[in-house]
Design a protein around this motif. Structure first.
Motif, PDB file in Angstrom:
ATOM      1  N   PHE A  68       0.836  -1.162  -0.066  1.00 53.28           N
ATOM      2  CA  PHE A  68      -0.049  -0.078   0.220  1.00 53.28           C
ATOM      3  C   PHE A  68       0.960   1.267  -0.015  1.00 53.28           C
ATOM      4  O   PHE A  68       2.087   0.980   0.393  1.00 53.28           O
ATOM      5  N   ARG A  69       0.199   2.335  -0.440  1.00 54.50           N
ATOM      6  CA  ARG A  69       1.034   3.649  -0.431  1.00 54.50           C
ATOM      7  C   ARG A  69       0.154   4.898   0.094  1.00 54.50           C
ATOM      8  O   ARG A  69      -1.027   4.534  -0.004  1.00 54.50           O
ATOM      9  N   GLN A  70       0.670   5.696   0.803  1.00 54.98           N
ATOM     10  CA  GLN A  70       0.100   6.752   1.249  1.00 54.98           C
ATOM     11  C   GLN A  70       0.897   8.002   1.125  1.00 54.98           C
ATOM     12  O   GLN A  70       1.915   8.187   1.633  1.00 54.98           O
ATOM     13  N   ALA A  71       0.244   9.078   0.497  1.00 58.03           N
ATOM     14  CA  ALA A  71       1.036  10.375   0.225  1.00 58.03           C
ATOM     15  C   ALA A  71       0.457  11.356   1.274  1.00 58.03           C
ATOM     16  O   ALA A  71      -0.779  10.910   1.838  1.00 58.03           O
ATOM     17  N   PRO A  72       1.289  12.305   1.506  1.00 56.02           N
ATOM     18  CA  PRO A  72       0.341  13.386   2.599  1.00 56.02           C
ATOM     19  C   PRO A  72      -0.753  13.843   2.233  1.00 56.02           C
ATOM     20  O   PRO A  72      -0.867  14.374   1.036  1.00 56.02           O
ATOM     21  N   GLY A  73      -1.659  13.893   3.103  1.00 57.63           N
ATOM     22  CA  GLY A  73      -2.827  14.122   3.060  1.00 57.63           C
ATOM     23  C   GLY A  73      -4.022  13.388   2.242  1.00 57.63           C
ATOM     24  O   GLY A  73      -5.082  13.918   1.875  1.00 57.63           O
ATOM     25  N   ASP A 115      -3.754   3.650   0.017  1.00 60.10           N
ATOM     26  CA  ASP A 115      -4.319   2.766  -1.211  1.00 60.10           C
ATOM     27  C   ASP A 115      -3.426   1.832  -1.526  1.00 60.10           C
ATOM     28  O   ASP A 115      -2.357   1.704  -1.524  1.00 60.10           O
ATOM     29  N   GLY A 116      -4.280   0.802  -2.193  1.00 59.15           N
ATOM     30  CA  GLY A 116      -3.570  -0.468  -2.468  1.00 59.15           C
ATOM     31  C   GLY A 116      -2.980  -0.378  -3.596  1.00 59.15           C
ATOM     32  O   GLY A 116      -3.387   0.162  -4.742  1.00 59.15           O
ATOM     33  N   VAL A 117      -1.876  -1.044  -3.661  1.00 64.67           N
ATOM     34  CA  VAL A 117      -0.748  -0.957  -4.876  1.00 64.67           C
ATOM     35  C   VAL A 117      -0.860  -2.366  -5.632  1.00 64.67           C
ATOM     36  O   VAL A 117      -1.121  -2.291  -6.884  1.00 64.67           O
ATOM     37  N   ALA A 118      -0.441  -3.185  -4.706  1.00 62.09           N
ATOM     38  CA  ALA A 118      -0.285  -4.519  -5.587  1.00 62.09           C
ATOM     39  C   ALA A 118      -0.568  -5.616  -4.212  1.00 62.09           C
ATOM     40  O   ALA A 118      -0.273  -5.316  -3.220  1.00 62.09           O
ATOM     41  N   ASP A 130       4.134   8.749  -7.914  1.00 57.54           N
ATOM     42  CA  ASP A 130       4.304   7.342  -7.278  1.00 57.54           C
ATOM     43  C   ASP A 130       4.908   7.783  -5.965  1.00 57.54           C
ATOM     44  O   ASP A 130       5.024   6.989  -4.995  1.00 57.54           O
ATOM     45  N   THR A 131       5.205   8.900  -5.827  1.00 62.08           N
ATOM     46  CA  THR A 131       6.076   9.500  -4.296  1.00 62.08           C
ATOM     47  C   THR A 131       4.946   9.334  -3.376  1.00 62.08           C
ATOM     48  O   THR A 131       3.794   9.714  -3.381  1.00 62.08           O
ATOM     49  N   ALA A 132       5.291   8.553  -2.358  1.00 65.27           N
ATOM     50  CA  ALA A 132       4.657   8.255  -1.188  1.00 65.27           C
ATOM     51  C   ALA A 132       5.358   7.385  -0.157  1.00 65.27           C
ATOM     52  O   ALA A 132       6.230   6.920  -0.457  1.00 65.27           O
ATOM     53  N   MET A 133       4.737   7.076   0.998  1.00 65.98           N
ATOM     54  CA  MET A 133       5.139   6.092   2.008  1.00 65.98           C
ATOM     55  C   MET A 133       4.759   4.809   1.483  1.00 65.98           C
ATOM     56  O   MET A 133       3.424   4.763   1.314  1.00 65.98           O
ATOM     57  N   TYR A 134       5.436   3.910   1.377  1.00 62.87           N
ATOM     58  CA  TYR A 134       4.902   2.467   1.014  1.00 62.87           C
ATOM     59  C   TYR A 134       5.059   1.309   2.337  1.00 62.87           C
ATOM     60  O   TYR A 134       5.967   1.529   2.843  1.00 62.87           O
ATOM     61  N   TYR A 135       3.919   0.708   2.494  1.00 61.60           N
ATOM     62  CA  TYR A 135       3.743  -0.067   3.477  1.00 61.60           C
ATOM     63  C   TYR A 135       3.444  -1.568   2.980  1.00 61.60           C
ATOM     64  O   TYR A 135       2.673  -1.785   1.965  1.00 61.60           O
ATOM     65  N   CYS A 136       3.743  -2.529   3.513  1.00 62.41           N
ATOM     66  CA  CYS A 136       3.368  -3.897   3.431  1.00 62.41           C
ATOM     67  C   CYS A 136       2.619  -4.268   4.293  1.00 62.41           C
ATOM     68  O   CYS A 136       2.739  -3.882   5.651  1.00 62.41           O
ATOM     69  N   ALA A 137       1.736  -5.376   4.052  1.00 64.15           N
ATOM     70  CA  ALA A 137       0.632  -5.633   5.233  1.00 64.15           C
ATOM     71  C   ALA A 137       0.353  -7.003   4.893  1.00 64.15           C
ATOM     72  O   ALA A 137       0.586  -7.848   3.760  1.00 64.15           O
ATOM     73  N   THR A 138      -0.251  -7.743   5.860  1.00 66.63           N
ATOM     74  CA  THR A 138      -0.463  -9.331   5.751  1.00 66.63           C
ATOM     75  C   THR A 138      -1.925  -9.700   6.184  1.00 66.63           C
ATOM     76  O   THR A 138      -2.613  -9.010   6.872  1.00 66.63           O
ATOM     77  N   THR A 176       8.015   2.445   4.133  1.00 72.11           N
ATOM     78  CA  THR A 176       9.444   3.110   3.531  1.00 72.11           C
ATOM     79  C   THR A 176       9.041   3.990   2.626  1.00 72.11           C
ATOM     80  O   THR A 176       8.347   3.928   1.791  1.00 72.11           O
ATOM     81  N   GLN A 177       9.982   5.148   2.573  1.00 72.39           N
ATOM     82  CA  GLN A 177       9.660   6.344   1.786  1.00 72.39           C
ATOM     83  C   GLN A 177      10.261   6.232   0.348  1.00 72.39           C
ATOM     84  O   GLN A 177      11.220   5.737   0.260  1.00 72.39           O
ATOM     85  N   VAL A 178       9.429   6.338  -0.740  1.00 68.69           N
ATOM     86  CA  VAL A 178       9.755   6.546  -2.192  1.00 68.69           C
ATOM     87  C   VAL A 178       9.494   8.021  -2.578  1.00 68.69           C
ATOM     88  O   VAL A 178       8.416   8.406  -2.475  1.00 68.69           O
ATOM     89  N   THR A 179      10.609   8.747  -3.056  1.00 70.86           N
ATOM     90  CA  THR A 179      10.393   9.804  -3.492  1.00 70.86           C
ATOM     91  C   THR A 179      10.846   9.753  -4.924  1.00 70.86           C
ATOM     92  O   THR A 179      11.964   9.596  -5.281  1.00 70.86           O
ATOM     93  N   VAL A 180       9.908  10.241  -5.999  1.00 74.20           N
ATOM     94  CA  VAL A 180      10.212  10.545  -7.267  1.00 74.20           C
ATOM     95  C   VAL A 180      10.393  11.811  -7.798  1.00 74.20           C
ATOM     96  O   VAL A 180       9.402  12.703  -7.717  1.00 74.20           O
TER      97      VAL A 180
END
Length: 127
Positions: free
Chosen positions: A40-45, A49-52, A92-100, A121-125
Motif C-alpha cells: 500500500f502507499r500513502q501520500a501526505p493528506g 491506497d492498495g498498490v499490489a 508514485d511518491t509516497a510512504m509504502y507499507y506492506c501488510a498481511t 519506507t519512503q519513495v520519492t520520485v
C-alpha cells in the motif's frame, strides 16, 4: 511479537527503478505461505491506497495506476515480499507499507482486509 520490516525506499528520478522488500520476523501462528500479502502507499493528506497484492496461491492483483510498471512477488523460503517498481513517476511518491492477511481474499487491495502492517519506507520520485 511478529514484525514486518520494509526496506529499499529512496529517492530516484522519473523513469528510474526501485525494489522494495518486506521481511516478516518473529513467531507466527501460521506458515508464511498461508498469508496473503499486500503493498500500500500513502501520500501526505491522502488515503492509504492498495498498490499490489499477492495471494497464498501467488495470484497477483494491481492497481490500475501501476499495471505494467510494478511487479509483486514473494519468497516463502525467506519470509519476504518484494515490489519491483519500474518507470517510476512523480505521482508514485509516497510512504509504502506492506501488510498481511491470513488466508485468501478477493479484496486484497483494500486496507481493511489486513491486520498487520509494517512501519513504511519512503519513495520519492523527482521529475
Amino acid at each position: 511479537q511478529v514484525q514486518l520490516v520494509e526496506s529499499g525506499g529512496g529517492s530516484v528520478q522519473a523513469g528510474g527503478s526501485l525494489r522494495l522488500s518486506c521481511g516478516m520476523f518473529g513467531y507466527t501462528a501460521y506458515s508464511y505461505s498461508y498469508y496473503s500479502l499486500g503493498w500500500f502507499r500513502q501520500a501526505p493528506g491522502k488515503e492509504r491506497d492498495g498498490v499490489a497484492a499477492i495471494g497464498i496461491d501467488s495470484s497477483t492483483t494491481y492497481a490500475d495506476s501501476v499495471k505494467g510498471r510494478f511487479t509483486i512477488s514473494r519468497d516463502n523460503g525467506k519470509n519476504t515480499l518484494y515490489l519491483q517498481m519500474n518507470s517510476l513517476k512523480p505521482e508514485d511518491t509516497a510512504m509504502y507499507y506492506c501488510a498481511t492477511h491470513v488466508g485468501q481474499s478477493n479484496r486484497l487491495l483494500e486496507a481493511s482486509s489486513y491486520n498487520r502492517w509494517g512501519q513504511g519506507t519512503q519513495v520519492t520520485v523527482s521529475s
